[in-house]
Motif scaffolding. Structure first.
Motif, PDB file in Angstrom:
ATOM      1  N   ALA A  58      21.944  77.501 -27.033  1.00  0.00           N
ATOM      2  CA  ALA A  58      21.297  77.445 -28.351  1.00  0.00           C
ATOM      3  C   ALA A  58      21.610  78.687 -29.187  1.00  0.00           C
ATOM      4  CB  ALA A  58      19.784  77.302 -28.168  1.00  0.00           C
ATOM      5  N   PRO A  59      22.075  78.503 -30.422  1.00  0.00           N
ATOM      6  CA  PRO A  59      22.274  77.231 -31.138  1.00  0.00           C
ATOM      7  C   PRO A  59      23.723  76.758 -31.142  1.00  0.00           C
ATOM      8  CG  PRO A  59      22.347  79.020 -32.699  1.00  0.00           C
ATOM      9  CD  PRO A  59      22.220  79.657 -31.336  1.00  0.00           C
ATOM     10  N   TYR A  60      24.516  77.188 -30.174  1.00  0.00           N
ATOM     11  CA  TYR A  60      25.945  76.915 -30.188  1.00  0.00           C
ATOM     12  C   TYR A  60      26.294  75.750 -29.265  1.00  0.00           C
ATOM     13  CZ  TYR A  60      25.690  81.817 -31.694  1.00  0.00           C
ATOM     14  OH  TYR A  60      25.357  82.990 -32.331  1.00  0.00           O
ATOM     15  N   VAL A  61      27.173  74.884 -29.742  1.00  0.00           N
ATOM     16  CA  VAL A  61      27.715  73.808 -28.916  1.00  0.00           C
ATOM     17  C   VAL A  61      29.232  73.938 -28.903  1.00  0.00           C
ATOM     18  CG1 VAL A  61      27.658  72.223 -30.893  1.00  0.00           C
ATOM     19  CG2 VAL A  61      27.886  71.322 -28.577  1.00  0.00           C
ATOM     20  N   SER A  62      29.828  73.792 -27.736  1.00  0.00           N
ATOM     21  CA  SER A  62      31.267  73.937 -27.601  1.00  0.00           C
ATOM     22  C   SER A  62      32.008  72.939 -28.481  1.00  0.00           C
ATOM     23  CB  SER A  62      31.677  73.712 -26.140  1.00  0.00           C
ATOM     24  OG  SER A  62      33.078  73.500 -26.035  1.00  0.00           O
ATOM     25  N   PRO A  63      33.091  73.372 -29.142  1.00  0.00           N
ATOM     26  CA  PRO A  63      33.876  72.432 -29.958  1.00  0.00           C
ATOM     27  C   PRO A  63      34.508  71.321 -29.137  1.00  0.00           C
ATOM     28  CG  PRO A  63      34.994  74.554 -29.757  1.00  0.00           C
ATOM     29  CD  PRO A  63      33.619  74.749 -29.213  1.00  0.00           C
ATOM     30  N   PHE A  64      34.646  71.511 -27.819  1.00  0.00           N
ATOM     31  CA  PHE A  64      35.177  70.451 -26.973  1.00  0.00           C
ATOM     32  C   PHE A  64      34.187  69.301 -26.807  1.00  0.00           C
ATOM     33  CE2 PHE A  64      38.129  73.470 -24.392  1.00  0.00           C
ATOM     34  CZ  PHE A  64      39.004  73.502 -25.473  1.00  0.00           C
ATOM     35  N   TYR A  65      32.901  69.571 -26.979  1.00  0.00           N
ATOM     36  CA  TYR A  65      31.864  68.581 -26.682  1.00  0.00           C
ATOM     37  C   TYR A  65      31.144  68.077 -27.930  1.00  0.00           C
ATOM     38  CZ  TYR A  65      32.261  69.351 -21.652  1.00  0.00           C
ATOM     39  OH  TYR A  65      32.711  69.403 -20.362  1.00  0.00           O
ATOM     40  N   SER A  66      31.692  68.315 -29.105  1.00  0.00           N
ATOM     41  CA  SER A  66      31.035  67.866 -30.321  1.00  0.00           C
ATOM     42  C   SER A  66      31.951  66.910 -31.086  1.00  0.00           C
ATOM     43  CB  SER A  66      30.687  69.059 -31.209  1.00  0.00           C
ATOM     44  OG  SER A  66      29.979  68.661 -32.344  1.00  0.00           O
ATOM     45  N   PRO A  67      31.410  65.747 -31.501  1.00  0.00           N
ATOM     46  CA  PRO A  67      30.031  65.275 -31.325  1.00  0.00           C
ATOM     47  C   PRO A  67      29.791  64.752 -29.917  1.00  0.00           C
ATOM     48  CG  PRO A  67      31.322  63.596 -32.422  1.00  0.00           C
ATOM     49  CD  PRO A  67      32.230  64.795 -32.290  1.00  0.00           C
ATOM     50  N   ALA A 127      21.676  71.606 -31.827  1.00  0.00           N
ATOM     51  CA  ALA A 127      22.647  72.339 -32.642  1.00  0.00           C
ATOM     52  C   ALA A 127      23.803  71.491 -33.124  1.00  0.00           C
ATOM     53  CB  ALA A 127      23.203  73.518 -31.833  1.00  0.00           C
ATOM     54  N   GLY A 128      23.804  70.213 -32.806  1.00  0.00           N
ATOM     55  CA  GLY A 128      24.921  69.389 -33.241  1.00  0.00           C
ATOM     56  C   GLY A 128      24.602  67.919 -33.106  1.00  0.00           C
ATOM     57  N   PRO A 129      25.504  67.053 -33.564  1.00  0.00           N
ATOM     58  CA  PRO A 129      25.299  65.616 -33.450  1.00  0.00           C
ATOM     59  C   PRO A 129      25.117  65.211 -31.989  1.00  0.00           C
ATOM     60  CG  PRO A 129      27.145  66.113 -34.894  1.00  0.00           C
ATOM     61  CD  PRO A 129      26.763  67.398 -34.221  1.00  0.00           C
ATOM     62  N   GLU A 173      15.629  79.973 -31.535  1.00  0.00           N
ATOM     63  CA  GLU A 173      14.390  79.256 -31.868  1.00  0.00           C
ATOM     64  C   GLU A 173      14.591  78.386 -33.113  1.00  0.00           C
ATOM     65  OE1 GLU A 173      14.321  82.619 -31.006  1.00  0.00           O
ATOM     66  OE2 GLU A 173      13.741  81.921 -28.995  1.00  0.00           O
ATOM     67  N   TYR A 174      15.861  78.285 -33.572  1.00  0.00           N
ATOM     68  CA  TYR A 174      16.246  77.420 -34.683  1.00  0.00           C
ATOM     69  C   TYR A 174      15.652  77.866 -36.008  1.00  0.00           C
ATOM     70  CZ  TYR A 174      17.349  74.796 -30.532  1.00  0.00           C
ATOM     71  OH  TYR A 174      17.823  74.443 -29.296  1.00  0.00           O
ATOM     72  N   LEU A 212      25.029  75.197 -38.400  1.00  0.00           N
ATOM     73  CA  LEU A 212      23.864  75.301 -37.527  1.00  0.00           C
ATOM     74  C   LEU A 212      23.914  76.548 -36.649  1.00  0.00           C
ATOM     75  CD1 LEU A 212      23.354  71.594 -36.378  1.00  0.00           C
ATOM     76  CD2 LEU A 212      22.232  72.834 -38.230  1.00  0.00           C
ATOM     77  N   ALA A 213      25.085  77.170 -36.545  1.00  0.00           N
ATOM     78  CA  ALA A 213      25.205  78.403 -35.777  1.00  0.00           C
ATOM     79  C   ALA A 213      24.554  79.581 -36.480  1.00  0.00           C
ATOM     80  CB  ALA A 213      26.677  78.710 -35.507  1.00  0.00           C
ATOM     81  N   PHE A 214      24.124  79.391 -37.716  1.00  0.00           N
ATOM     82  CA  PHE A 214      23.410  80.438 -38.439  1.00  0.00           C
ATOM     83  C   PHE A 214      21.908  80.398 -38.148  1.00  0.00           C
ATOM     84  CE2 PHE A 214      27.330  80.387 -40.819  1.00  0.00           C
ATOM     85  CZ  PHE A 214      27.524  81.723 -41.148  1.00  0.00           C
TER      86      PHE A 214
END
Length: 273
Positions: free
Chosen positions: A63-72, A83-85, A180-181, A174-176
């Motif tokens: 949180a709040p980062y999701v790997s670019p390999f796993y998005s969406p 943090a992502g779709p 705690e979002y 969303l990485a900004f």
């Protein structure tokens, strides 16, 4: 003796009848093989790393980062993340890594990219391995037969790559947020995501297909000043397509690695402000 209509053949590839009948594979004395060898090593390293990460099916969200390999992430077995779709469109029947659902789209875009074709043709297939080095194969058919004729779908992969880039742009926004979002956060990961998406967009729009879509099939640029200006911008980026291809490839891997290290608890995300 070879004529203009009869190709001269030796043990090292095909030569036209109008060329000198040199039997040596090449007359170069420099280390011409360093370029294709380095290209092959770099691409192979990325293939090994990305394959491991794609099939790992773990440690792709911190949180709040999701790997670019796993998005969406569109399978029910996705790690819950805000943090992502993350819509379970594929239900529970998809039991493999969710990265395998859409990873084929940017991968297909890069595999059919004009620069990457040159890179792996020279680095892996030696077709040819370098300038002024003969084609080593006895017959050259270019991209007129299967499987290389599939390279013609590059334009369609471009459209898919634009969609993926838009999704990764959303992930970057969303990485900004902090863990705690709450908005207004900027950590080292945020900076990596910004650099990564900037390089991805630069590589994507510098594509030859994008250049043709923007300014192709126009007889008079003077009648289309907006498209002409866009074509000029894309053309300047296109001149750096090779550099952007490598920079974006490295940035994707580094961004994923950073998320992996955060997810495994190797360290905490340093906050910049």
């Amino acid at each position: 003796m070879a004529t203009d209509t009869e190709p001269h053949r030796s043990g090292h590839g095909v030569r036209g009848g109008t060329r000198a009948a040199v039997t040596a594979p090449h007359l170069r004395t420099d280390r011409w093989w360093l370029g294709p060898a380095a290209t092959a090593a770099g691409l192979l390293a990325f293939v090994v790393y990305s394959t491991w990460r794609a099939f790992a099916n773990d440690d792709y969200y911190a949180a709040p980062y999701v790997s670019p390999f796993y998005s969406p992430c569109l399978a029910e077995n996705c790690v819950p993340m805000e943090a992502g779709p993350n819509l379970a469109l594929f239900g529970d029947w998809w039991t493999l890594s969710p990265a395998l659902i859409f990873l084929i789209l940017p991968l297909g875009f890069r595999l059919t990219c004009y620069y990457y074709r040159k890179a792996y043709y020279r680095g892996f297939w030696a077709s040819p391995p370098a300038c002024a080095v003969a084609e080593p194969h006895r017959k050259y058919t270019g991209e007129t037969r299967f499987p290389l004729i599939l390279q013609n779908v590059h334009r369609y992969f471009f459209y898919a790559a634009v969609v993926i880039a838009l999704i990764l742009t959303y992930d970057t926004l969303l990485a900004f947020r902090d863990p705690e979002y709450e908005w207004g956060h900027m950590g080292l990961g945020t900076l990596l995501f910004v650099v990564n998406i900037a390089l991805i967009w630069a590589y994507t729009i510098s594509c030859h297909s994008c250049r043709h879509i923007v300014g192709g099939r126009l007889r008079h640029f003077s009648r289309h000043p907006v498209r002409y200006r866009l074509w000029g911008w894309v053309s300047r980026l296109n001149a750096r397509h090779m550099l952007l291809a490598w920079a974006s490839l490295i940035s994707i891997a580094l961004t994923d690695l950073y998320v992996y290290l955060l997810a495994t608890g190797a360290f905490d995300d340093p906050r910049l402000f």
